[in-house]
Design a protein around this motif. Structure first.
Motif, PDB file in Angstrom:
ATOM      1  N   UNK A  86       0.835  -1.196   0.000  1.00  9.88           N
ATOM      2  CA  UNK A  86       0.000   0.000   0.000  1.00  9.88           C
ATOM      3  C   UNK A  86       0.871   1.248   0.000  1.00  9.88           C
ATOM      4  N   UNK A  87       0.600   2.147  -0.941  1.00 11.95           N
ATOM      5  CA  UNK A  87       1.330   3.409  -1.043  1.00 11.95           C
ATOM      6  C   UNK A  87       0.322   4.540  -0.982  1.00 11.95           C
ATOM      7  N   UNK A  88       0.565   5.507  -0.104  1.00 17.53           N
ATOM      8  CA  UNK A  88      -0.292   6.699  -0.024  1.00 17.53           C
ATOM      9  C   UNK A  88       0.306   7.745  -0.952  1.00 17.53           C
ATOM     10  N   UNK A  89      -0.484   8.219  -1.910  1.00 21.88           N
ATOM     11  CA  UNK A  89      -0.027   9.203  -2.881  1.00 21.88           C
ATOM     12  C   UNK A  89      -0.795  10.497  -2.631  1.00 21.88           C
ATOM     13  N   UNK A  90      -0.052  11.600  -2.493  1.00 26.29           N
ATOM     14  CA  UNK A  90      -0.650  12.916  -2.295  1.00 26.29           C
ATOM     15  C   UNK A  90      -0.485  13.705  -3.580  1.00 26.29           C
ATOM     16  N   UNK A  91      -1.598  14.227  -4.092  1.00 19.41           N
ATOM     17  CA  UNK A  91      -1.585  15.004  -5.328  1.00 19.41           C
ATOM     18  C   UNK A  91      -1.730  16.482  -5.005  1.00 19.41           C
ATOM     19  N   UNK A  92      -1.209  17.329  -5.889  1.00 17.84           N
ATOM     20  CA  UNK A  92      -1.343  18.767  -5.744  1.00 17.84           C
ATOM     21  C   UNK A  92      -1.556  19.403  -7.102  1.00 17.84           C
ATOM     22  N   UNK A  93      -1.924  20.650  -7.096  1.00 22.21           N
ATOM     23  CA  UNK A  93      -2.118  21.378  -8.336  1.00 22.21           C
ATOM     24  C   UNK A  93      -3.190  22.438  -8.188  1.00 22.21           C
ATOM     25  N   UNK A  94      -3.162  23.403  -9.064  1.00 21.26           N
ATOM     26  CA  UNK A  94      -4.109  24.519  -9.015  1.00 21.26           C
ATOM     27  C   UNK A  94      -5.555  24.046  -9.186  1.00 21.26           C
ATOM     28  N   UNK A  95      -5.805  23.064 -10.061  1.00 23.79           N
ATOM     29  CA  UNK A  95      -7.163  22.571 -10.258  1.00 23.79           C
ATOM     30  C   UNK A  95      -7.719  21.955  -8.979  1.00 23.79           C
ATOM     31  N   UNK A  96      -6.883  21.264  -8.229  1.00 27.75           N
ATOM     32  CA  UNK A  96      -7.334  20.628  -6.994  1.00 27.75           C
ATOM     33  C   UNK A  96      -7.617  21.672  -5.924  1.00 27.75           C
ATOM     34  N   UNK A  97      -6.793  22.690  -5.827  1.00 29.03           N
ATOM     35  CA  UNK A  97      -7.006  23.741  -4.849  1.00 29.03           C
ATOM     36  C   UNK A  97      -8.297  24.492  -5.141  1.00 29.03           C
ATOM     37  N   UNK A  98      -8.527  24.830  -6.388  1.00 25.69           N
ATOM     38  CA  UNK A  98      -9.748  25.542  -6.781  1.00 25.69           C
ATOM     39  C   UNK A  98     -10.969  24.668  -6.540  1.00 25.69           C
ATOM     40  N   UNK A  99     -10.864  23.384  -6.807  1.00 30.39           N
ATOM     41  CA  UNK A  99     -11.979  22.471  -6.619  1.00 30.39           C
ATOM     42  C   UNK A  99     -12.334  22.340  -5.143  1.00 30.39           C
ATOM     43  N   UNK A 100     -11.334  22.218  -4.288  1.00 28.91           N
ATOM     44  CA  UNK A 100     -11.579  22.092  -2.850  1.00 28.91           C
ATOM     45  C   UNK A 100     -12.226  23.353  -2.299  1.00 28.91           C
ATOM     46  N   UNK A 101     -11.789  24.504  -2.761  1.00 32.15           N
ATOM     47  CA  UNK A 101     -12.345  25.766  -2.278  1.00 32.15           C
ATOM     48  C   UNK A 101     -13.803  25.925  -2.707  1.00 32.15           C
ATOM     49  N   UNK A 102     -14.160  25.426  -3.881  1.00 34.24           N
ATOM     50  CA  UNK A 102     -15.527  25.594  -4.363  1.00 34.24           C
ATOM     51  C   UNK A 102     -16.497  24.623  -3.721  1.00 34.24           C
ATOM     52  N   UNK A 103     -16.020  23.505  -3.143  1.00 36.62           N
ATOM     53  CA  UNK A 103     -16.923  22.519  -2.549  1.00 36.62           C
ATOM     54  C   UNK A 103     -17.019  22.646  -1.043  1.00 36.62           C
ATOM     55  N   UNK A 104     -16.166  23.441  -0.412  1.00 34.80           N
ATOM     56  CA  UNK A 104     -16.223  23.615   1.040  1.00 34.80           C
ATOM     57  C   UNK A 104     -17.494  24.378   1.397  1.00 34.80           C
TER      58      UNK A 104
END
Length: 50
Positions: free
Chosen positions: A30-48
């Motif tokens: 099992x490997x935990x992978x953390x992703x980042x990027x502008x699309x992910x930040x914008x998406x998280x902000x819009x769904x909070x």
């Protein structure tokens, strides 16, 4: 369902531009992978709170 609800659901299931920030081995197979990027930040902000 209203049109805005359908559009919100569709936005959650789209492709995102992302990159791997970190990969950490949690177990033997099992490997935990953390992703980042502008699309992910914008998406998280819009769904909070939504």
């Amino acid at each position: 369902m209203s049109t805005s609800t359908v559009e919100l659901i569709a936005l959650q299931y789209r492709f995102f531009a992302a990159h791997v920030v970190r990969a950490r081995r949690v177990g033997a197979s099992l490997v935990r992978v953390t992703f980042g990027g502008a699309d992910l930040t914008a998406s998280a902000a819009s769904t909070v709170g939504g």
